[in-house]
Design an enzyme around this catalytic site. Structure first.
Site, PDB file in Angstrom:
ATOM      1  N   THR A  86     -23.784  21.368  27.229  1.00 38.71           N
ATOM      2  CA  THR A  86     -24.197  20.024  26.842  1.00 38.71           C
ATOM      3  C   THR A  86     -22.953  19.150  26.856  1.00 38.71           C
ATOM      4  O   THR A  86     -22.027  19.398  26.078  1.00 38.71           O
ATOM      5  CB  THR A  86     -24.809  20.021  25.430  1.00 38.71           C
ATOM      6  OG1 THR A  86     -25.897  20.948  25.406  1.00 38.71           O
ATOM      7  CG2 THR A  86     -25.324  18.631  25.073  1.00 38.71           C
ATOM      8  N   LYS A 161     -31.650  15.768  27.809  1.00 39.43           N
ATOM      9  CA  LYS A 161     -31.251  16.564  26.636  1.00 39.43           C
ATOM     10  C   LYS A 161     -30.893  15.667  25.441  1.00 39.43           C
ATOM     11  O   LYS A 161     -31.364  15.886  24.320  1.00 39.43           O
ATOM     12  CB  LYS A 161     -30.058  17.434  27.031  1.00 39.43           C
ATOM     13  CG  LYS A 161     -29.299  18.047  25.883  1.00 39.43           C
ATOM     14  CD  LYS A 161     -29.755  19.426  25.544  1.00 39.43           C
ATOM     15  CE  LYS A 161     -29.062  19.933  24.277  1.00 39.43           C
ATOM     16  NZ  LYS A 161     -29.532  21.199  23.839  1.00 39.43           N
ATOM     17  N   LYS A 236     -23.023  16.797  17.361  1.00 37.21           N
ATOM     18  CA  LYS A 236     -22.440  16.692  18.710  1.00 37.21           C
ATOM     19  C   LYS A 236     -23.405  15.961  19.649  1.00 37.21           C
ATOM     20  O   LYS A 236     -23.023  15.027  20.351  1.00 37.21           O
ATOM     21  CB  LYS A 236     -22.148  18.105  19.264  1.00 37.21           C
ATOM     22  CG  LYS A 236     -21.711  18.083  20.728  1.00 37.21           C
ATOM     23  CD  LYS A 236     -21.644  19.457  21.373  1.00 37.21           C
ATOM     24  CE  LYS A 236     -21.404  19.289  22.877  1.00 37.21           C
ATOM     25  NZ  LYS A 236     -21.298  20.537  23.613  1.00 37.21           N
TER      26      LYS A 236
HETATM   27  P1  NAD Z   1     -19.193  28.738  22.245  1.00 34.70           P
HETATM   28  O1  NAD Z   1     -18.067  27.981  21.673  1.00 34.70           O
HETATM   29  O2  NAD Z   1     -19.702  29.956  21.561  1.00 34.70           O
HETATM   30  O3  NAD Z   1     -18.840  29.156  23.771  1.00 34.70           O
HETATM   31  C1  NAD Z   1     -18.016  28.428  24.626  1.00 34.70           C
HETATM   32  C2  NAD Z   1     -17.081  29.422  25.317  1.00 34.70           C
HETATM   33  O4  NAD Z   1     -16.280  28.706  26.272  1.00 34.70           O
HETATM   34  C3  NAD Z   1     -16.115  30.104  24.350  1.00 34.70           C
HETATM   35  O5  NAD Z   1     -16.250  31.519  24.431  1.00 34.70           O
HETATM   36  C4  NAD Z   1     -14.719  29.646  24.829  1.00 34.70           C
HETATM   37  O6  NAD Z   1     -13.724  30.647  24.685  1.00 34.70           O
HETATM   38  C5  NAD Z   1     -15.001  29.336  26.284  1.00 34.70           C
HETATM   39  N1  NAD Z   1     -14.014  28.446  26.879  1.00 34.70           N
HETATM   40  C6  NAD Z   1     -13.434  27.339  26.334  1.00 34.70           C
HETATM   41  N2  NAD Z   1     -12.571  26.780  27.214  1.00 34.70           N
HETATM   42  C7  NAD Z   1     -12.610  27.547  28.328  1.00 34.70           C
HETATM   43  C8  NAD Z   1     -11.951  27.471  29.585  1.00 34.70           C
HETATM   44  N3  NAD Z   1     -11.076  26.504  29.862  1.00 34.70           N
HETATM   45  N4  NAD Z   1     -12.221  28.438  30.496  1.00 34.70           N
HETATM   46  C9  NAD Z   1     -13.091  29.427  30.232  1.00 34.70           C
HETATM   47  N5  NAD Z   1     -13.766  29.558  29.053  1.00 34.70           N
HETATM   48  C10 NAD Z   1     -13.518  28.607  28.125  1.00 34.70           C
HETATM   49  O7  NAD Z   1     -20.373  27.678  22.425  1.00 34.70           O
HETATM   50  P2  NAD Z   1     -21.941  27.976  22.686  1.00 34.70           P
HETATM   51  O8  NAD Z   1     -22.665  27.961  21.394  1.00 34.70           O
HETATM   52  O9  NAD Z   1     -22.071  29.144  23.603  1.00 34.70           O
HETATM   53  O10 NAD Z   1     -22.359  26.629  23.433  1.00 34.70           O
HETATM   54  C11 NAD Z   1     -22.025  26.386  24.786  1.00 34.70           C
HETATM   55  C12 NAD Z   1     -22.636  25.076  25.216  1.00 34.70           C
HETATM   56  O11 NAD Z   1     -24.058  25.153  25.065  1.00 34.70           O
HETATM   57  C13 NAD Z   1     -22.191  23.867  24.402  1.00 34.70           C
HETATM   58  O12 NAD Z   1     -22.014  22.776  25.283  1.00 34.70           O
HETATM   59  C14 NAD Z   1     -23.320  23.647  23.425  1.00 34.70           C
HETATM   60  O13 NAD Z   1     -23.428  22.293  23.016  1.00 34.70           O
HETATM   61  C15 NAD Z   1     -24.500  24.072  24.260  1.00 34.70           C
HETATM   62  N6  NAD Z   1     -25.662  24.522  23.480  1.00 34.70           N
HETATM   63  C16 NAD Z   1     -25.492  25.404  22.448  1.00 34.70           C
HETATM   64  C17 NAD Z   1     -26.606  25.829  21.721  1.00 34.70           C
HETATM   65  C18 NAD Z   1     -26.452  26.810  20.570  1.00 34.70           C
HETATM   66  O14 NAD Z   1     -27.426  26.990  19.829  1.00 34.70           O
HETATM   67  N7  NAD Z   1     -25.311  27.467  20.413  1.00 34.70           N
HETATM   68  C19 NAD Z   1     -27.881  25.353  22.060  1.00 34.70           C
HETATM   69  C20 NAD Z   1     -28.027  24.497  23.145  1.00 34.70           C
HETATM   70  C21 NAD Z   1     -26.901  24.078  23.841  1.00 34.70           C
END
Ligand code: NAD
Length: 289
Positions: A86, A161, A236
């Site tokens: 997102t 979204k 967010k």
């Molecule tokens: P998260 O923080 O658990 O995962 C993100 C991952 O990206 C982390 O493991 C981090 O180490 C990695 N990362 C950061 N910088 C990086 C880079 N330069 N290269 C490679 N990896 C890198 O977050 P999440 O909960 O998995 O969410 C991911 C996305 O999905 C977000 O944009 C969030 O808004 C969206 N989202 C999350 C949910 C939820 O319920 N968690 C629901 C819908 C949408």
């Protein structure tokens, strides 16, 4: 397909695991985590090389821009960059334009369904980009999710979204403040639910995700407001809605009020780490003014 998967956090790991389970060849990269069962590369470019589709699932638009600048030059011609994070509409459109200029396909495909949906393969994808790229990625959406809606050109997935989640944030606040008012008027919560859930005030937040413990179907309210959908993530998404509204000169007074309220809740009060429905106990404790 050969798939590069970058960003294997709470959402990315189970999504990648579902692709592996369906027989796809997945090479992952994450700066921090190393999930079991997924072959890991030593850089995002290495994970992207030779891949038919590169999926990114990253925290925000700034990180997406950096990762995209690393993977686009490494990707093979005709491959697709599929971002499921997102992020702001502007970042999504810019990254897609850079990918297309480099001879790649590009899709923005944010999800709803949360960590549970990622694990169960029941996410909903809201997708922006060309119809051709959408058709190529459709089998992957079918593995990771239960529904994928093509919303139009690049950025439109993110637009769908944040519009959806702006409605969700506003509606949750409305439902919670109505419960708090009902309490003070001496109206029983079960009676309130029985009326509203079958009257014109019904909504997903009342009927499917009721913020009052013990009322309606099972929801985070019944589990001490453990998320679920965290208030931090709602904040967010609301901020992204206001960033987009600012850029598009759209008047969104309730979206703005919801953003300010969730910001106060998460940053100044005790909302961080709680489900977004914990707005109800917040209102319960307060009086007017
Ligand atoms: P998260 O923080 O658990 O995962 C993100 C991952 O990206 C982390 O493991 C981090 O180490 C990695 N990362 C950061 N910088 C990086 C880079 N330069 N290269 C490679 N990896 C890198 O977050 P999440 O909960 O998995 O969410 C991911 C996305 O999905 C977000 O944009 C969030 O808004 C969206 N989202 C999350 C949910 C939820 O319920 N968690 C629901 C819908 C949408």
């Amino acid at each position: 397909m050969k798939i590069g998967f970058i960003g294997l956090g709470n959402m990315g790991s189970p999504m990648a695991a579902n692709l592996v389970a369906a027989g796809h060849e997945v090479v992952g990269y994450d700066t921090v985590v190393r999930p079991e069962g997924i072959t890991m590369a030593t850089s995002s470019a290495a994970a992207a090389r030779d891949a038919d589709v590169v999926i990114t699932m990253l925290p925000n638009g700034a990180i997406l821009r950096i990762v995209a600048s690393e993977v686009i030059p490494a990707m093979k011609p005709g491959a697709i960059l599929l971002d499921c994070s997102t992020v702001d509409v502007e970042a999504a459109r810019e990254v897609a334009a850079n990918a297309v200029a480099a001879g790649l396909g590009a899709l923005d495909a944010p999800v709803s369904g949360g960590i549970g949906g990622a694990g169960a393969g029941t996410l909903t994808f809201m997708v922006g980009g060309s119809a051709e790229a959408f058709d190529t990625a459709k089998p992957l959406f079918d593995i990771m999710g239960q529904k994928a809606v093509h919303c139009g050109p690049s950025g439109n997935g993110q637009a769908a979204k944040i519009c959806n989640n702006m409605i969700l944030g506003i509606t949750m606040i409305g439902t919670c403040e109505a419960f708090a008012l009902a309490d003070k008027l001496g109206l029983d919560r079960q009676a309130m639910f029985d009326v509203v859930s079958t009257s014109s005030g019904y909504s997903w937040t009342m009927n499917a995700y009721c913020p009052a413990p013990g009322i309606g179907p099972q929801s985070p309210a019944d589990n001490d407001y453990q998320p679920g959908f965290a208030a931090d993530l709602m904040l967010k998404d609301l901020r992204l809605s206001q960033q987009a509204a600012e850029a598009a000169d759209a008047d969104t007074p309730l979206g703005l009020a919801a953003t300010e309220l969730y910001a106060r809740f998460v940053e100044d009060e005790d909302g961080a780490g709680m489900d977004f429905s914990a707005m109800l106990p917040r209102f319960e404790r307060r009086s007017r003014g």
